[in-house]
Design an enzyme around this catalytic site. Structure first.
Site, short mmCIF file in Angstrom:
data_model
loop_
_atom_site.label_atom_id
_atom_site.label_comp_id
_atom_site.label_asym_id
_atom_site.label_seq_id
_atom_site.Cartn_x
_atom_site.Cartn_y
_atom_site.Cartn_z
N ASP A 56 30.72 35.64 38.50
CA ASP A 56 32.15 35.11 39.15
C ASP A 56 32.70 34.18 38.24
O ASP A 56 32.61 34.37 37.11
CB ASP A 56 31.72 34.30 40.53
CG ASP A 56 32.64 34.59 41.65
OD1 ASP A 56 34.02 34.07 41.35
OD2 ASP A 56 32.65 35.32 42.51
N HIS A 117 36.87 30.17 43.11
CA HIS A 117 36.28 31.54 43.94
C HIS A 117 34.76 31.39 43.60
O HIS A 117 33.81 31.75 44.63
CB HIS A 117 36.92 32.67 43.06
CG HIS A 117 36.54 34.08 43.82
ND1 HIS A 117 35.59 34.65 43.45
CD2 HIS A 117 37.17 34.71 44.99
CE1 HIS A 117 35.65 35.68 44.18
NE2 HIS A 117 36.61 35.78 45.03
N SER A 438 35.21 39.19 49.14
CA SER A 438 34.53 38.33 48.42
C SER A 438 33.52 37.25 49.02
O SER A 438 32.58 36.71 48.67
CB SER A 438 35.51 37.54 47.67
OG SER A 438 35.81 38.29 46.46
#
Ligand SMILES: *[C@@H]1O[C@H](CO)[C@@H](O)[C@H](O)[C@H]1NC(C)=O
Ligand SMILES: *[C@@H]1O[C@H](CO)[C@@H](O)[C@H](O)[C@H]1NC(C)=O
Ligand SMILES: *[C@@H]1O[C@H](CO)[C@@H](O)[C@H](O)[C@H]1NC(C)=O
Ligand SMILES: *[C@@H]1O[C@H](CO)[C@@H](O)[C@H](O)[C@H]1NC(C)=O
Ligand SMILES: *[C@@H]1O[C@H](CO)[C@@H](O)[C@H](O)[C@H]1NC(C)=O
Ligand SMILES: *[C@@H]1O[C@H](CO)[C@@H](O)[C@H](O)[C@H]1NC(C)=O
Ligand SMILES: *[C@@H]1O[C@H](CO)[C@@H](O)[C@H](O)[C@H]1NC(C)=O
Ligand SMILES: *[C@@H]1O[C@H](CO)[C@@H](O)[C@H](O)[C@H]1NC(C)=O
Length: 656
Positions: A56, A117, A438
């Site tokens: 990620d 994220h 996600s």
């Protein structure tokens, strides 16, 4: 990014809408609780030996969610290392990948997460228990990962310019060599439908599968249109995003006196005025060519302006596109389920309140009760943004595989990451509320890690099977506890049915005892690939070995040992399709399973042979065939197969 939407409001035969603002907020971080996975769930003593690999945007190593207080040294098998910062006993690996020009001058050249994220996803899967986490007071409660004792290894491939394929493939190969147990991949090809041999994610996941490592990947955020899932390989898990219920804090009162609370995003005082309430699904602009299944998402162009004039609109989910002045000047109110009030207030210049999905659903049933029949439906359902199948590469493999919460998820964030994505927004947070597949993906990653902590020797396919056959679509006719997770997904909410939710929302408690599993290994997938007509050269780009296309190496897609059954038909002529499957007993040694097939009203027959499977030992395999024949001109026909001895298995037949 944010999502979710749920509009709501009052009305209908003198229904009242009260927009009463309240300031303080108390919520709990509830996605794990919502899916029936409480803090005190039974844990395996080796959970701390499980290593979750997260590919990620990196990680914020100082976050409380990754403190190593109470952790011993990394598992002995671990070979990974940390770039730039020192690992602790929670984050045991951290590398970045910048082959070519993927990282630029705006990036921190380090596995440190400047975006947020990656930190968010890692903490959903394996973050520590953090009490009193919140986003500006919203979502306050205990933030926790699904496997809080597991270790985290991060592989940063996503930079300000995006995530580059060469980096991703390298990250996969290092994660595999380092010794991760599960790979979590909250990213995907955007708008492309690569063939398996051109699909970096499929190739990386194939390498992982060969080494016994399952990859869990976000299905994508391009829904609700069909054919929007870009990760379609059967050896990985494709995860859709479902909704959870939450309580928010602005009050809305219906005509029958029921009060709902939602997040206040409006600066308007409605003074308790009442307006009629209309469900957006009941206001399609028919002359514009729209129907209820489109309008319910409140896309402005789909709505009949005359029908909503002076009313408050209830929308099912996030509109694709937002209301412009044209409609704003006409409607009386709107409720927006976005977790970020600021963004929503920016978008909507009219009274608006965000409700939980559940309340939105209840209000929808209220409307149904007072105006129509048969529209009652209950959460959970798949968010509109979640990408839909069918599988664009292999139509006869069901996608997505399953679903997990992906809306209103509070988890750790990078304190240097942007809160809104808007330039100039200087706010800093350690916890953030996000939506997206996600966020759904690491829920499934954690559930897979949880299985692995009880069954370290299970293959990726066996884990996938266990996750799917215990999903809440499984055993749907054994019904049904309204308002909690044992409620199956609703085709009223999601007319795309299995193409929206696959096997349904995961049940992380049930997954460790599936009874039977549909196992598969590298050879099975290679046979499937040869059967798809790929040549040896192409297949070797995926398998990275010297496998050859020989006569006994070709298998059909219908015989790939998946827990789902899919037939794609493009004509209404009579067809017969036979599936061969083998199940492995992972339940009690001596057991007898009977097939129960739920047959939808259609012209299709579903047959299982034999319909009783008897086992005398654990690990024993038994084969059966499932024949599907008939004709149809319906869009989707769904059926389920349950192997029943108290443990449920499932299968689907989808016709397109
Ligand atoms: C769902 O409801 C049933 C019946 O009330 C209850 O037995 C079950 O524990 C509930 N499940 C969850 C996950 O809350
Ligand atoms: C991280 O380490 C690499 C290699 O040693 C170095 O080039 C890079 O500048 C370091 N990054 C930071 C932010 O210090
Ligand atoms: C609500 O009441 C206030 C004060 O009485 C008034 O200024 C405002 O215009 C009213 N709003 C509406 C929507 O009627
Ligand atoms: C609106 O109604 C609520 C509940 O009936 C009441 O508590 C509140 O004072 C009212 N607000 C206004 C502005 O009238
Ligand atoms: C319906 O859509 C058509 C075409 O977009 C548009 O011209 C018309 O004004 C719309 N009708 C209503 C009532 O919103
Ligand atoms: C509703 O409209 C969508 C998009 O135009 C279409 O795909 C779907 O088949 C329609 N559904 C019905 C029930 O007519
Ligand atoms: C595949 O065929 C090639 C050449 O025909 C041969 O060199 C190789 O050993 C074969 N591989 C396997 C696994 O049979
Ligand atoms: C229907 O499917 C068959 C095989 O699945 C394919 O060969 C044919 O081109 C398809 N026809 C259409 C109109 O899509």
């Amino acid at each position: 990014m944010i999502f979710l939407y749920i509009f709501l409001c009052s009305g209908l035969e003198g229904v009242v809408s009260v927009f009463e603002n309240r300031k303080s907020v108390l919520q709990t971080t509830k996605s794990w609780d919502f899916i029936g996975f409480p803090q005190n769930v039974k844990r395996s003593s080796i959970e701390s030996d499980i290593i979750v690999g997260v590919i990620d945007s990196g990680i914020w190593p100082e976050s409380d969610s990754f403190s190593d207080k109470g952790f011993g040294p990394p598992p002995r098998k671990w070979k990974g290392t940390c770039h730039n910062f020192t690992c602790n006993n929670k984050i045991i690996g951290a590398k970045y990948f910048c082959i070519g020009d993927s990282c630029g001058k705006d990036d921190i050249i380090s596995p440190r997460d400047s975006e947020g994220h990656g930190t968010h996803c890692a903490s959903i899967a394996a973050g520590n228990l953090i009490e009193s986490a919140s986003f500006f007071g919203l979502g306050k409660g205990t933030a926790r990962g699904g496997v809080p004792s597991a270790r985290v290894a991060v592989y940063k491939t996503c930079w300000s310019s995006g995530c580059v394929y060469a980096d991703i493939l390298k990250a996969f190969d290092e994660a595999i060599a380092d010794g991760v147990d599960i790979i979590s991949l909250s990213q995907g090809s955007d708008g492309e439908f690569p063939n398996y041999f051109e699909d970096t994610y499929a190739i990386g996941a194939f390498h992982a599968m060969k080494k016994g490592i399952l990859t869990s990947q976000a299905a994508g955020n391009s829904g609700p249109d069909l054919y929007t899932i870009t990760n379609n390989a059967p050896w990985l898990l494709s995860v859709a995003a479902s909704t959870i219920d939450r309580k928010f804090l602005t009050r809305v009162q219906l005509g029958d006196g029921t009060v709902y609370e939602g997040v206040s995003v409006n600066s308007f005082d409605q003074n308790n005025t009442s307006y009629p309430l209309i469900y957006a699904g009941d206001a399609p602009n028919i002359t514009g060519g729209y129907n209820s299944s489109v309008t319910r998402f409140c896309q402005e162009s789909s709505i009949d302006e005359d029908l909503v004039k002076g009313k408050i609109i209830l929308c099912n989910d996030f509109p694709r596109g937002t209301f412009t002045e044209r409609l704003i000047s006409k409607v009386a109110g709107i409720l927006v389920g976005s977790p970020l009030p600021k963004d929503v207030a920016d978008i909507f210049a009219l009274p608006a309140v965000s409700l939980s999905q559940k309340d939105g659903t209840l209000i929808q049933s209220y409307i149904s009760l007072t105006s129509h029949e048969g529209k009652d439906s209950l959460a959970p359902y798949i968010a509109s943004f979640s990408s839909r199948g069918p599988n664009a590469i292999t139509a006869d493999i069901l996608m997505p595989d399953l679903a997990a919460p992906g809306v209103n998820i509070l988890a750790a964030w990078s304190p240097i990451g942007s809160v809104s994505g808007v330039k100039g927004d200087k706010r800093k947070v350690n916890y953030h509320i996000m939506y997206g597949t996600s966020m759904a993906c690491p829920h499934v990653t954690a559930a897979a890690a949880y299985i692995k902590s009880f069954h370290p020797d299970w293959s990726p396919a066996a884990i996938k099977s266990a996750l799917m056959t215990t999903g809440n679509e499984c055993g749907w006719n054994n019904l049904v506890h309204p308002l909690n997770n044992s409620t199956p997904m609703s085709v009223t909410r999601n007319p795309e049915a299995e193409f929206a939710f696959g096997a349904g929302q995961i049940d992380p408690v049930k997954v460790v005892n599936p009874g039977l599993v549909y196992d598969a290994n590298e050879i099975d997938y290679v046979k499937f690939l040869y059967g798809q007509g790929y040549d040896t050269k192409k297949i070797r780009t995926i398998t990275a070995d010297n496998s050859n296309c020989t006569q006994d190496n070709i298998g059909t897609v219908w015989d790939l040992n998946l827990p789902s059954f899919t037939v794609y038909m493009n004509t209404s002529t009579f067809f017969t399709r036979v599936f061969h499957r083998t199940v492995t007993n992972v339940g009690s040694a001596t057991s007898e399973y009977r097939a129960r097939v739920t047959t939808p009203p259609s012209l299709i027959n579903f047959k299982v042979e034999p319909d009783v499977l008897s086992f005398s030992s654990v690990g024993q395999k038994k084969s059966f065939t499932r024949t599907i024949e008939g004709r149809t001109n319906v869009g989707i026909v769904s059926s389920s197969l349950i192997w029943d001895d108290g443990t449920f298995q499932l299968g689907f037949a989808d016709e397109d």
